[in-house]
Write a protein that holds these residues in place. Structure first.
Motif, PDB file in Angstrom:
ATOM      1  N   LEU A 119      65.840  16.238 -33.992  1.00  0.00           N
ATOM      2  CA  LEU A 119      66.350  15.347 -32.944  1.00  0.00           C
ATOM      3  C   LEU A 119      65.337  15.216 -31.808  1.00  0.00           C
ATOM      4  N   ARG A 120      64.719  16.336 -31.436  1.00  0.00           N
ATOM      5  CA  ARG A 120      63.740  16.306 -30.341  1.00  0.00           C
ATOM      6  C   ARG A 120      62.508  15.481 -30.709  1.00  0.00           C
ATOM      7  N   ALA A 121      62.160  15.458 -31.993  1.00  0.00           N
ATOM      8  CA  ALA A 121      60.962  14.738 -32.425  1.00  0.00           C
ATOM      9  C   ALA A 121      61.189  13.244 -32.582  1.00  0.00           C
ATOM     10  N   ALA A 122      62.462  12.813 -32.638  1.00  0.00           N
ATOM     11  CA  ALA A 122      62.772  11.411 -32.921  1.00  0.00           C
ATOM     12  C   ALA A 122      62.347  10.500 -31.772  1.00  0.00           C
ATOM     13  N   ASP A 123      61.818   9.353 -32.140  1.00  0.00           N
ATOM     14  CA  ASP A 123      61.393   8.329 -31.177  1.00  0.00           C
ATOM     15  C   ASP A 123      62.290   7.117 -31.373  1.00  0.00           C
ATOM     16  N   ALA A 124      63.037   6.754 -30.337  1.00  0.00           N
ATOM     17  CA  ALA A 124      63.985   5.637 -30.438  1.00  0.00           C
ATOM     18  C   ALA A 124      63.300   4.291 -30.532  1.00  0.00           C
ATOM     19  N   ASP A 125      62.008   4.233 -30.214  1.00  0.00           N
ATOM     20  CA  ASP A 125      61.327   2.947 -30.164  1.00  0.00           C
ATOM     21  C   ASP A 125      60.547   2.608 -31.432  1.00  0.00           C
ATOM     22  N   LEU A 126      60.553   3.492 -32.419  1.00  0.00           N
ATOM     23  CA  LEU A 126      59.827   3.188 -33.652  1.00  0.00           C
ATOM     24  C   LEU A 126      60.507   2.045 -34.392  1.00  0.00           C
ATOM     25  N   ALA A 127      59.717   1.066 -34.816  1.00  0.00           N
ATOM     26  CA  ALA A 127      60.269  -0.104 -35.512  1.00  0.00           C
ATOM     27  C   ALA A 127      60.067   0.021 -37.008  1.00  0.00           C
ATOM     28  N   GLU A 128      61.071  -0.414 -37.768  1.00  0.00           N
ATOM     29  CA  GLU A 128      60.997  -0.408 -39.219  1.00  0.00           C
ATOM     30  C   GLU A 128      60.567  -1.782 -39.716  1.00  0.00           C
ATOM     31  N   THR A 129      59.826  -1.809 -40.833  1.00  0.00           N
ATOM     32  CA  THR A 129      59.448  -3.069 -41.468  1.00  0.00           C
ATOM     33  C   THR A 129      60.672  -3.661 -42.164  1.00  0.00           C
ATOM     34  N   PRO A 130      61.013  -4.897 -41.887  1.00  0.00           N
ATOM     35  CA  PRO A 130      62.186  -5.493 -42.545  1.00  0.00           C
ATOM     36  C   PRO A 130      62.054  -5.449 -44.068  1.00  0.00           C
ATOM     37  N   GLY A 131      63.159  -5.128 -44.716  1.00  0.00           N
ATOM     38  CA  GLY A 131      63.191  -5.127 -46.174  1.00  0.00           C
ATOM     39  C   GLY A 131      62.826  -3.810 -46.823  1.00  0.00           C
ATOM     40  N   ILE A 132      62.392  -2.818 -46.061  1.00  0.00           N
ATOM     41  CA  ILE A 132      62.058  -1.517 -46.645  1.00  0.00           C
ATOM     42  C   ILE A 132      63.345  -0.814 -47.075  1.00  0.00           C
ATOM     43  N   GLU A 133      63.337  -0.307 -48.302  1.00  0.00           N
ATOM     44  CA  GLU A 133      64.482   0.444 -48.809  1.00  0.00           C
ATOM     45  C   GLU A 133      64.428   1.875 -48.275  1.00  0.00           C
ATOM     46  N   TYR A 134      65.615   2.452 -48.012  1.00  0.00           N
ATOM     47  CA  TYR A 134      65.685   3.826 -47.517  1.00  0.00           C
ATOM     48  C   TYR A 134      66.575   4.670 -48.427  1.00  0.00           C
ATOM     49  N   ARG A 135      66.214   5.931 -48.558  1.00  0.00           N
ATOM     50  CA  ARG A 135      67.022   6.903 -49.288  1.00  0.00           C
ATOM     51  C   ARG A 135      67.728   7.795 -48.284  1.00  0.00           C
ATOM     52  N   MET A 136      69.040   7.729 -48.273  1.00  0.00           N
ATOM     53  CA  MET A 136      69.823   8.509 -47.316  1.00  0.00           C
ATOM     54  C   MET A 136      69.902   9.969 -47.764  1.00  0.00           C
TER      55      MET A 136
END
Length: 478
Positions: A119-136
């Motif tokens: 949680l401390r390492a997370a950056d709220a401003d990082l943007a994802e490339t549209p259309g990238i698939e994610y594994r939950m």
């Protein structure tokens, strides 16, 4: 017939791997071993060698006999990782199973969501490339804690800058870390911060992880990067083309505090081609001689031991054995792999099933090697040639092509016969000599103990302890 090289290459760099003390003395430090994954019966010799090195470090007294912490990075289930620890402990492959840790086991919080360090390492401003698939990734209760970008069809997937999503206890994505390198380094920063003020020696056993931590700047950390495999493409000569993955790695190599190679010849080839003499060292994979035999030796039994893969050229071994044409002999081929069906077809075509047998996976290699009169290998390349060292440790002479890397370093002074690469007639003559001349076999047998001792755990740990001492005495390179 002379033992040692029979017309093969000579003149490797003089790097002493033979002087082994009773017990290596490692510098006072915390020791971490990094591996992409450690899964029973997966990744073949890599898993065996990585765990063996860690266990030998424990036996040398690291962490009061508990050994280094083993840190893995595969996003498997926590239950699967627990089962891996159980199996490794049952087999005696790890000294302290609780020291085998996994990033994603520790990335989840007990109350749900990501662990505090993530949680401390997370950056709220990082943007994802549209259309990238994610594994939950979710915990046992189905609560998400992270999601990984899925990069398909790209061997450089680990270098992506696509964010790894981070979720809080409410299941809300609060931001991310930059790619796999971001989450790997965040965990390593968390782990190292918990280790007090002592210096830290990181032994990186994975090229992919090495590329992601090459720029990791921590004044307490020294990185020793190990190498487990061949770095050039066919024809496997010192000046042969580099694999593309290795080209990128060599560009980073000077950022590691040390790089260790399993044989003197590979180190010498690398230094001649790329320079960096002070960076590169030799640390073999240690092979322990058995305390007692588990089977009687069987006269006339020739054994091939290893994966049934194209690069092992097992068809050469079959033809050489048959051409040797020594009465009352037989060939057992132990291992499994993609070449099994083709080799079975070859044996049937030659109508030699009564003398040549595909014996399957060797559950107990010690039993196989105790029974063997000769180990035969026709591989096109090696990293060290562990099966040759194991055969010598069991008193079985070996016959091998003189290929890079390992056979020449191991057998150059005796304990078997080396022949020029690809010369099946010479390979056959070497097998014939050992099987038909009892005096020659006995001479080779008498040399096996001294030849194996140069690759013992004591020799390996002495070499590794010297490298650890050298990197701790020098400034960090990052």
């Amino acid at each position: 017939m002379a033992l040692g090289r029979a017309g093969g290459r000579v003149g490797v760099e003089d790097v002493d791997t033979s002087s082994a003390s009773a017990s290596a003395v490692f510098p006072d430090a915390e020791y971490l071993v990094l591996s992409s994954r450690l899964i029973p019966d997966l990744d073949g010799g890599y898993t065996i060698a990585t765990l063996a090195r860690a266990k030998q470090m424990a036996q040398a007294g690291v962490a009061d006999g508990r050994g280094p912490q083993l840190l893995t990075f595969d996003p498997g289930a926590a239950e699967a990782h627990a089962e891996h620890r159980r199996v490794f402990a049952e087999r005696g492959a790890v000294t302290a199973p609780e020291r085998l840790r996994n990033l994603f086991d520790e990335a989840r919080a007990p109350e749900g969501g990501a662990a505090d360090w993530l949680l401390r390492a997370a950056d709220a401003d990082l943007a994802e490339t549209p259309g990238i698939e994610y594994r939950m990734l979710a915990d046992d209760a189905g609560r998400p804690f992270a999601a990984l970008p899925v990069i398909t069809g790209d061997p450089d997937w680990h270098l992506t800058a696509e964010p790894v999503r981070v979720y809080d206890a409410a299941g809300v994505a609060i931001g991310g870390v930059r790619g796999f390198g971001g989450i790997y380094r965040a965990w390593l920063d968390h782990v190292t911060a918990s280790l007090g003020e002592r210096p830290i020696v990181v032994i990186c056993e994975s090229r992919q992880i090495g590329e992601l931590i090459a720029a990791w700047s921590n004044p307490r950390v020294r990185i020793i990067h190990t190498v487990h495999t061949m770095h050039v493409e066919p024809p496997y000569t010192p000046d042969a083309p580099l694999n593309a993955l290795w080209s990128r790695w060599f560009a980073l190599a000077e950022q590691f505090d040390a790089v260790v190679w399993p044989t003197p010849t590979q180190r010498a080839d690398v230094v001649r081609r790329f320079g960096g003499d002070a960076t590169h060292h030799v640390v073999p994979h240690g092979v322990r001689s058995p305390r007692r035999r588990v089977a009687e030796r069987e006269p006339g039994l020739v054994v091939v031991l290893g994966r049934l893969a194209a690069g092992k050229r097992i068809e050469h071994a079959i033809r050489a054995f048959l051409r040797a044409d020594v009465k009352h002999t037989r060939l057992e081929i132990w291992g499994d792999g993609p070449e099994r069906a083709r080799l079975l077809q070859l044996i049937e075509q030659l109508d030699v099933g009564d003398r040549v047998r595909l014996a399957g996976f060797a559950e107990d290699p010690a039993l196989v090697l105790d029974r063997a009169s000769v180990l035969l290998t026709a591989t096109a390349f090696e990293a060290q040639g562990l099966s040759i060292v194991e055969a010598l440790a069991h008193g079985s002479p070996a016959v091998s092509y003189d290929v890079r890397y390992g056979p020449g370093d191991i057998l150059g002074a005796g304990g078997g016969v080396l022949v020029p690469d690809g010369d099946e007639e010479a390979l056959s003559a070497a097998v014939r000599g050992l099987l038909s001349d009892p005096a020659l076999w006995e001479q080779a047998h008498q040399q096996t103990g001294a030849a194996a001792a140069a690759w013992s755990p004591e020799a390996a740990m002495d070499a590794l302890a010297r490298v650890a001492r050298a990197v701790l005495e020098a400034p960090a390179r990052r």
